[in-house]
Design a protein around this motif. Structure first.
Motif, mmCIF file in Angstrom:
data_model
loop_
_atom_site.group_PDB
_atom_site.id
_atom_site.type_symbol
_atom_site.label_atom_id
_atom_site.label_comp_id
_atom_site.label_asym_id
_atom_site.label_seq_id
_atom_site.Cartn_x
_atom_site.Cartn_y
_atom_site.Cartn_z
ATOM 1 N N ILE A 1 48.890 47.653 39.510
ATOM 2 C CA ILE A 1 47.647 48.196 38.943
ATOM 3 C C ILE A 1 47.204 49.388 39.789
ATOM 4 C CG2 ILE A 1 45.203 47.721 38.472
ATOM 5 C CD1 ILE A 1 45.974 44.836 37.902
ATOM 6 N N ASP A 2 46.944 50.482 39.153
ATOM 7 C CA ASP A 2 46.582 51.725 39.844
ATOM 8 C C ASP A 2 45.312 51.529 40.676
ATOM 9 O OD1 ASP A 2 46.843 54.449 40.494
ATOM 10 O OD2 ASP A 2 45.326 54.971 38.982
ATOM 11 N N GLY A 3 45.384 51.852 41.967
ATOM 12 C CA GLY A 3 44.234 51.746 42.851
ATOM 13 C C GLY A 3 44.333 50.603 43.831
ATOM 14 N N ILE A 4 45.205 49.607 43.566
ATOM 15 C CA ILE A 4 45.374 48.470 44.469
ATOM 16 C C ILE A 4 46.564 48.736 45.382
ATOM 17 C CG2 ILE A 4 45.875 46.002 44.645
ATOM 18 C CD1 ILE A 4 44.443 45.570 42.032
ATOM 19 N N THR A 5 46.340 48.621 46.692
ATOM 20 C CA THR A 5 47.396 48.910 47.665
ATOM 21 C C THR A 5 47.835 47.702 48.487
ATOM 22 O OG1 THR A 5 45.752 49.546 49.329
ATOM 23 C CG2 THR A 5 46.582 51.296 47.880
ATOM 24 N N GLY A 6 47.125 46.587 48.351
ATOM 25 C CA GLY A 6 47.500 45.392 49.103
ATOM 26 C C GLY A 6 46.781 44.152 48.595
ATOM 27 N N VAL A 7 47.376 43.014 48.828
ATOM 28 C CA VAL A 7 46.775 41.728 48.425
ATOM 29 C C VAL A 7 47.011 40.724 49.552
ATOM 30 C CG1 VAL A 7 46.755 39.863 46.746
ATOM 31 C CG2 VAL A 7 47.278 42.196 45.987
ATOM 32 N N HIS A 8 45.964 40.043 50.006
ATOM 33 C CA HIS A 8 46.114 39.032 51.049
ATOM 34 C C HIS A 8 45.015 37.976 50.922
ATOM 35 C CE1 HIS A 8 43.431 42.127 52.699
ATOM 36 N NE2 HIS A 8 42.888 41.161 53.449
ATOM 37 N N HIS A 9 45.137 36.941 51.744
ATOM 38 C CA HIS A 9 44.186 35.821 51.730
ATOM 39 C C HIS A 9 43.971 35.269 50.320
ATOM 40 C CE1 HIS A 9 42.138 36.743 55.857
ATOM 41 N NE2 HIS A 9 43.413 36.431 55.955
ATOM 42 N N VAL A 10 45.062 34.937 49.680
ATOM 43 C CA VAL A 10 45.002 34.398 48.315
ATOM 44 C C VAL A 10 44.714 32.899 48.349
ATOM 45 C CG1 VAL A 10 46.406 33.843 46.293
ATOM 46 C CG2 VAL A 10 46.509 36.130 47.291
ATOM 47 N N HIS A 11 43.832 32.468 47.482
ATOM 48 C CA HIS A 11 43.571 31.033 47.275
ATOM 49 C C HIS A 11 43.615 30.777 45.773
ATOM 50 C CE1 HIS A 11 42.293 30.164 51.411
ATOM 51 N NE2 HIS A 11 41.706 31.349 51.385
ATOM 52 N N SER B 1 41.461 24.293 34.128
ATOM 53 C CA SER B 1 40.684 25.409 34.682
ATOM 54 C C SER B 1 41.222 25.827 36.050
ATOM 55 C CB SER B 1 39.207 25.017 34.801
ATOM 56 O OG SER B 1 38.693 24.607 33.549
ATOM 57 N N ILE B 2 41.863 27.002 36.099
ATOM 58 C CA ILE B 2 42.448 27.513 37.336
ATOM 59 C C ILE B 2 41.545 28.597 37.922
ATOM 60 C CG2 ILE B 2 44.465 28.623 38.380
ATOM 61 C CD1 ILE B 2 46.128 27.516 36.080
ATOM 62 N N ILE B 3 41.360 28.549 39.227
ATOM 63 C CA ILE B 3 40.499 29.507 39.930
ATOM 64 C C ILE B 3 41.332 30.292 40.945
ATOM 65 C CG2 ILE B 3 38.512 29.736 41.482
ATOM 66 C CD1 ILE B 3 37.354 27.268 40.168
ATOM 67 N N PHE B 4 41.043 31.577 41.047
ATOM 68 C CA PHE B 4 41.810 32.466 41.924
ATOM 69 C C PHE B 4 40.844 33.315 42.739
ATOM 70 C CE2 PHE B 4 43.630 36.660 42.743
ATOM 71 C CZ PHE B 4 44.890 36.364 43.252
ATOM 72 N N SER B 5 41.111 33.412 44.042
ATOM 73 C CA SER B 5 40.341 34.333 44.876
ATOM 74 C C SER B 5 41.310 35.060 45.801
ATOM 75 C CB SER B 5 39.270 33.603 45.698
ATOM 76 O OG SER B 5 39.867 32.837 46.729
ATOM 77 N N ALA B 6 40.984 36.295 46.141
ATOM 78 C CA ALA B 6 41.870 37.083 47.000
ATOM 79 C C ALA B 6 41.122 38.273 47.579
ATOM 80 C CB ALA B 6 43.081 37.573 46.202
ATOM 81 N N HIS B 7 41.627 38.759 48.696
ATOM 82 C CA HIS B 7 41.179 40.038 49.247
ATOM 83 C C HIS B 7 42.163 41.093 48.738
ATOM 84 C CE1 HIS B 7 38.917 38.211 52.939
ATOM 85 N NE2 HIS B 7 38.831 37.437 51.865
ATOM 86 N N ILE B 8 41.665 42.159 48.164
ATOM 87 C CA ILE B 8 42.562 43.210 47.692
ATOM 88 C C ILE B 8 42.223 44.532 48.384
ATOM 89 C CG2 ILE B 8 43.029 42.153 45.447
ATOM 90 C CD1 ILE B 8 40.995 44.045 44.207
ATOM 91 N N ASN B 9 43.255 45.206 48.865
ATOM 92 C CA ASN B 9 43.085 46.530 49.467
ATOM 93 C C ASN B 9 43.143 47.569 48.362
ATOM 94 O OD1 ASN B 9 44.946 44.865 51.679
ATOM 95 N ND2 ASN B 9 43.221 46.008 52.552
ATOM 96 N N MET B 10 42.177 48.489 48.424
ATOM 97 C CA MET B 10 42.076 49.515 47.385
ATOM 98 C C MET B 10 41.909 50.879 48.036
ATOM 99 S SD MET B 10 39.391 47.348 45.013
ATOM 100 C CE MET B 10 39.389 48.515 43.665
ATOM 101 N N ASN B 11 42.153 51.911 47.274
ATOM 102 C CA ASN B 11 41.870 53.265 47.744
ATOM 103 C C ASN B 11 40.380 53.389 48.024
ATOM 104 O OD1 ASN B 11 44.567 53.987 47.368
ATOM 105 N ND2 ASN B 11 44.200 54.546 45.227
ATOM 106 N N ASP B 12 40.026 54.215 48.977
ATOM 107 C CA ASP B 12 38.620 54.424 49.324
ATOM 108 C C ASP B 12 37.912 55.071 48.140
ATOM 109 O OD1 ASP B 12 36.285 54.498 50.657
ATOM 110 O OD2 ASP B 12 36.951 55.824 52.272
ATOM 111 N N MET B 13 36.933 54.356 47.582
ATOM 112 C CA MET B 13 36.262 54.844 46.377
ATOM 113 C C MET B 13 34.865 54.241 46.291
ATOM 114 S SD MET B 13 38.173 52.528 43.456
ATOM 115 C CE MET B 13 39.838 52.908 44.032
ATOM 116 N N ALA C 1 37.008 43.381 47.774
ATOM 117 C CA ALA C 1 37.646 44.696 47.914
ATOM 118 C C ALA C 1 37.582 45.186 49.359
ATOM 119 C CB ALA C 1 36.963 45.696 46.994
ATOM 120 N N GLU C 2 38.705 45.689 49.859
ATOM 121 C CA GLU C 2 38.801 46.253 51.202
ATOM 122 C C GLU C 2 39.688 47.497 51.150
ATOM 123 O OE1 GLU C 2 38.527 41.936 53.558
ATOM 124 O OE2 GLU C 2 40.483 42.882 53.213
ATOM 125 N N VAL C 3 39.564 48.334 52.170
ATOM 126 C CA VAL C 3 40.399 49.545 52.214
ATOM 127 C C VAL C 3 41.587 49.314 53.164
ATOM 128 C CG1 VAL C 3 40.484 52.015 52.690
ATOM 129 C CG2 VAL C 3 38.441 51.032 51.640
#
Length: 302
Positions: free
Chosen positions: A225-235, A243-255, A284-286
């Motif tokens: 997906i355009d703008g996402i540069t990393g994915v970590h800390h997935v639960h 019912s499935i639940i998803f959480s994650a930290h995603i690295n994005m371009n500075d915006m 969201a994180e950079v």
């Protein structure tokens, strides 16, 4: 709140009432039939039906609780009431099966005289009533662990009653008294085999174990997906079996935050369409955490 009479496969008030009445009548008839005929398999089936009656009441009550809306005390709602009920029902089945197994083995070596005619009549009546109860819950059992656990109670009773019929015929025609405890043993083994997978699945849900989804594949999809540069800390976990639940930290371009929000919708759509994930929480994180692992790392999951 869902309509009890919808076509979602959920147990309705009318079905609940019919199944409860049928099971209560079956229990009484089998207790009397087992006592007067001397049949262990009838008595064991009576105890099983007694457990079923409690199971149906408990399952229906759990079903009603699960429909309650989210509130400040239960922010995920009450869906797990049905998971707890399914777990307890299945555990109770296994305990009953263990008791019946021990009793059946003892009787196998010391068979007692049995009234085959009375045993056969009671078994036929029980089979018809159990089959009707099973059919009433068969559809809902495909989509709901709680109803499935109750359905298995009733299905095992139906099979047990069929076994008792066969046993009664063999006792009546061949004089094989050992068939009565043998049927009890076989039914106990079958019940355990059917109940164990439900216990295993409900425990996984209650322990918040990850469903069978490849998180590395999810990361690969998200990085496309355009703008996402990393994915970590997935639960990833389940509130109930649907019912499935998803959480994650995603690295994005500075915006700007307003720009970042535009990426959230395609992420949620992707996760729902491909993985059936209903609830998504993203942080969201950079650069922060960009080199960290996909999963939880001790003291860094903040």
């Amino acid at each position: 709140m869902h309509d009890d009479h919808s076509e979602s496969g959920q147990m309705t008030r009318k079905k609940f009432l019919i199944v409860t009445i049928l099971n209560s009548l079956i229990t009484l008839i089998e207790f009397l039939g087992g006592i007067f005929s001397g049949s262990l398999s009838l008595l064991s089936d009576a105890f099983h039906n007694l457990a079923d009656s409690a199971s149906v009441v408990g399952s229906y009550y759990a079903h009603r609780i699960s429909l309650r809306p989210q509130n400040k005390k239960n922010t995920f709602g009450y869906k797990r009431a049905q998971i707890i009920s399914a777990f307890l029902n299945s555990l109770f089945l296994i305990i009953i099966s263990a008791v019946l197994l021990v009793e059946g083995i003892q009787k196998l070596f010391k068979p007692e005289q049995i009234n085959g005619n009375l045993m056969l009549i009671v078994a036929v009546v029980s089979t018809v009533a159990n089959l009707l109860s099973t059919l009433l819950l068969s559809h809902g059992s495909k989509h709901n662990l709680n109803i499935r656990a109750t359905y298995l109670h009733l299905l095992s009773d139906t099979l047990a009653s069929l076994g008792v019929i066969l046993g009664a015929i063999l006792i009546k025609t061949m004089g094989w008294l050992f068939v009565d405890p043998l049927v009890t043993i076989l039914v106990a083994i079958y019940i355990t085999a059917e109940a164990y997978p439900i216990i295993k699945k409900t425990v996984k849900i209650l322990m918040q174990a990850s469903p069978k989804i490849d998180c590395y594949e999810i990361r690969k999809d998200l990085l496309n997906i355009d703008g996402i540069t990393g994915v970590h800390h997935v639960h990833i976990w389940s509130v109930d079996e649907n019912s499935i639940i998803f959480s994650a930290h995603i690295n994005m371009n500075d915006m700007l935050i307003s720009e970042a929000e535009k990426i959230y919708d395609p992420v949620a759509k992707l996760l729902y369409d491909k993985y059936n994930i209903e609830h998504v929480t993203l942080q969201a994180e950079v650069e922060r955490g960009k080199k960290e692992d996909l999963y939880f790392e001790k003291k860094t999951d903040i």
